[in-house]
Design an enzyme around this catalytic site. Structure first.
Site, short mmCIF file in Angstrom:
data_model
loop_
_atom_site.label_atom_id
_atom_site.label_comp_id
_atom_site.label_asym_id
_atom_site.label_seq_id
_atom_site.Cartn_x
_atom_site.Cartn_y
_atom_site.Cartn_z
N LYS A 1 -84.19 -34.39 -49.25
CA LYS A 1 -84.08 -35.86 -49.26
C LYS A 1 -85.13 -36.38 -48.30
O LYS A 1 -85.05 -36.17 -47.09
CB LYS A 1 -82.68 -36.26 -48.80
CG LYS A 1 -82.18 -37.61 -49.29
CD LYS A 1 -82.98 -38.82 -48.88
CE LYS A 1 -82.40 -39.53 -47.69
NZ LYS A 1 -83.31 -40.53 -47.12
N GLY B 1 -81.78 -36.06 -37.00
CA GLY B 1 -81.54 -37.51 -36.96
C GLY B 1 -80.59 -37.84 -35.83
O GLY B 1 -80.53 -37.13 -34.83
N SER B 2 -79.83 -38.91 -36.02
CA SER B 2 -79.00 -39.41 -34.91
C SER B 2 -77.78 -38.53 -34.69
O SER B 2 -77.28 -37.87 -35.60
CB SER B 2 -78.56 -40.84 -35.21
OG SER B 2 -77.55 -40.83 -36.20
N CYS C 1 -87.63 -37.39 -30.57
CA CYS C 1 -86.34 -37.02 -29.98
C CYS C 1 -86.58 -36.36 -28.63
O CYS C 1 -85.67 -36.28 -27.82
CB CYS C 1 -85.53 -36.16 -30.92
SG CYS C 1 -86.40 -34.73 -31.49
N GLU D 1 -80.20 -31.13 -35.51
CA GLU D 1 -81.12 -31.46 -34.41
C GLU D 1 -80.99 -32.95 -34.18
O GLU D 1 -81.44 -33.75 -35.01
CB GLU D 1 -82.56 -31.10 -34.78
CG GLU D 1 -82.79 -29.62 -35.02
CD GLU D 1 -82.41 -28.75 -33.84
OE1 GLU D 1 -82.31 -29.25 -32.70
OE2 GLU D 1 -82.16 -27.55 -34.07
C1 UN1 Z 1 -88.83 -34.70 -33.11
O1 UN1 Z 1 -89.04 -35.64 -32.34
O2 UN1 Z 1 -87.97 -34.79 -34.02
O3 UN1 Z 1 -91.93 -31.32 -29.24
C2 UN1 Z 1 -89.59 -33.42 -33.09
C3 UN1 Z 1 -92.26 -32.31 -29.85
C4 UN1 Z 1 -92.70 -32.15 -31.29
C5 UN1 Z 1 -91.54 -32.20 -32.22
C6 UN1 Z 1 -90.63 -33.36 -32.03
N1 UN1 Z 1 -93.43 -30.92 -31.44
O4 UN1 Z 1 -92.23 -33.41 -29.34
#
Ligand code: UN1
Length: 542
Positions: free
Chosen positions: A195, A251-252, A307, A273
């Protein structure tokens, strides 16, 4: 050889003021380009220039999702029986095609989600690195031979694929993250329903086409577009209907917990994650310039929409003023704008209108908590823009960088992920206090410390509860062959990347092969070993 992307797309007439095309986009189900069965669509818009429509994409229905799942199910037997080195070869081809098309993909990704050209280059490279890593993993995918406790009997372990994997990723890393998920998934022999993120359907389409061009058989990866509450939800509903064997979601935390519940009650494996409120500690012994650079990049690179972006900047009180002076100088000179038009921009627009609205809501928490805003003024427009802004702000979705001081552990903004260009600054009395603060948020994704004291670095890495830690480096910037993921509210303990991710897409199958021609019972028919009756007089030796 010039890179010519065979898209299969149709162009549609729009009011696009620029010369860029707007396309009619498709799902890819069993290798076929399809529209939604009720023909409804949604648009993908360039967040740096909201007049620029990249295309219209199927708003997939439940029936479309079920068709995609069926295609993945039908392709599974043949694909899982394809030798793993052959699967690896196809993955290698994908990596080489991504190299050929890198420039096109970088520009397309920058146009669709607004990340800078430089960062998009880094991200496509991360997808390439993932392919190159797993290309050769197809020649390993080792199991073990294990010694039996019985004679004339052999024991083995094999890695087996799980079946049909539902892949849901967010739009902030729309090429690296789906590759983190799908490349190991297909290397292990699984098939996928992907998706695409609602704000990156065209890039996802291009990537899925490249995968097919690389020799991927039809049905192994099926791409469906739509909204999280639509297509994404239908894919999760299919877990309850017993049609899916694995969900991988980035995601969240809120959505991740729901997915975890659905998977849990069906005993279906899921990789989650989720969010982060990543701490970065600066101690007095640190190289200040280096620490300022790292914190600034972690906080405002990608407009804070990783993230792994910096959340709480935790400064030892002895260097607080010195650090903040240098840090704020940089923040105030931040270059913001469309990097496909202007050189040297640190960050571009928010990923979409939704991310902008969520961010503006999130920073209200800081204001309600009584944190002191020392910089930032919400959304940028022609009457309200920082000196470093380039371009016409009214055309895109741009934000000021924000910095909040006097943040304390009892404030909500200390604990909440803001997901945008905002850093909350916290003062620490000493190392123990800094470590305590670094551990005090509900998240545990990434973390960092700047120090030149080896003992502090050691105590930090052994005392912090997070999936990833940087010593004298920023909170973001994971490499494609280290395990990526978090603890606490940042995930369920599964990892992406490197060899560790294989655990998430395969199960261990233990096989015993009895060659003795009779029923030998484990534990019960094992020869007992008699110990010698001989006694040694150890006392003689003393
Ligand atoms: C994300 O923000 O979902 O380490 C992944 C990092 C990147 C991956 C981030 N290589 O900031």
């Amino acid at each position: 050889m010039p890179a010519v992307l065979e898209t299969g797309l149709e162009f549609i007439e729009t009011d696009n003021q620029n010369d860029l095309p707007c396309v009619k986009g498709f799902n890819i189900i069993n290798g076929m380009l399809t529209v939604a069965n009720d023909e409804k669509t949604f648009q993908s818009i360039n967040p740096a220039n909201t007049d620029d429509c990249l295309g219209e994409f199927p708003l997939s229905t439940k029936e479309d999702i079920n068709n995609a799942i069926l295609a993945a199910r039908n392709a599974f037997t043949k694909w899982s029986n394809t030798p793993a080195p052959t699967r690896g070869q196809i993955i290698g081809n994908m990596g080489r095609l991504l190299m050929d098309y890198k420039d096109v993909l970088v520009r397309l990704q920058a146009r669709e989600i607004g990340k800078t050209i430089k960062e998009c280059g880094g991200e496509i490279q991360e997808a390439i690195d993932t392919c190159l890593f797993f290309q050769s993993e197809g020649r390993r995918l080792y199991g073990q031979t294990v010694n039996s406790e019985l004679p004339n009997k052999e024991l083995f372990t094999y890695r087996r694929p799980l079946g049909v994997c539902g892949i849901i990723n967010s739009c902030n890393f729309p090429s690296a993250v789906p590759f983190w998920k799908m490349i190991p998934a297909i290397m292990c022999g699984n098939t996928c329903v992907w998706k695409s993120p609602q704000d990156a359907p065209l890039l996802s389409f291009a990537l899925a086409r490249i995968m097919h061009q690389a020799g991927l058989p039809n049905g192994v990866i099926n791409l469906v577009h739509g909204k999280g509450s639509g297509a994404g939800q239908y894919l999760i509903d299919a877990v309850d209907e017993g049609k899916i064997n694995k969900i991988s979601f980035t995601g969240s935390t809120e959505v991740g917990k729901n997915i975890g519940e659905v998977c849990g009650r069906n005993l279906v494996s899921c990789s989650l994650e989720l969010g982060g409120k990543n701490p970065l500690v600066v101690m007095p012994s640190a190289d200040m310039e280096n620490a300022v650079q790292g914190a600034y990049w972690a906080g405002f690179g990608t407009a804070g929409q990783r993230c792994t972006s910096l959340g709480n900047l935790i400064l030892h009180e002895d260097i607080y003023d010195e650090f903040m002076e240098k840090f704020m100088q940089k923040v105030k000179s931040t270059l913001i704008g469309d990097s496909s038009k202007y050189e040297g921009m640190l960050y571009g627009p928010m990923l979409s209108e939704k991310y902008a609205n969520d961010f503006l809501e999130a920073i209200k928490i800081c204001e309600i908590d009584g944190a002191k805003k020392i910089y930032g003024n919400g959304r940028i427009d022609s009457k309200n823009k920082p000196d470093g802004f380039h371009g016409d702000p009214d055309k895109g979705i741009f934000m000021w960088p924000h910095v909040y001081e006097n943040v304390t552990e009892n404030m909500n903004c200390f604990h909440e992920e803001l997901f945008g260009p905002a850093v909350t600054v916290v003062k620490a009395k000493d190392f123990d206090h800094a470590l305590h603060l670094a551990n005090a948020s509900p998240y545990g994704l990434s973390s960092a410390i700047y120090t030149n004291d080896r003992m502090e670095a050691y105590l930090f890495k052994s005392g912090i509860r997070s999936g990833m830690t940087s010593i004298n480096n920023s909170t973001s910037g994971a490499e494609a062959h280290l395990p990526f993921g978090g603890v606490k509210n940042s995930g369920n303990g599964t990892r992406e990347s490197g060899i560790w991710v294989i655990e998430a897409y395969s199960y261990w199958h233990a096989v015993n092969d009895e060659l003795s021609g009779k029923l030998q019972l484990a534990q019960m028919d094992v020869d007992e070993i008699e110990m010698s009756e001989m006694e040694v007089d150890w006392a003689q030796l003393s």
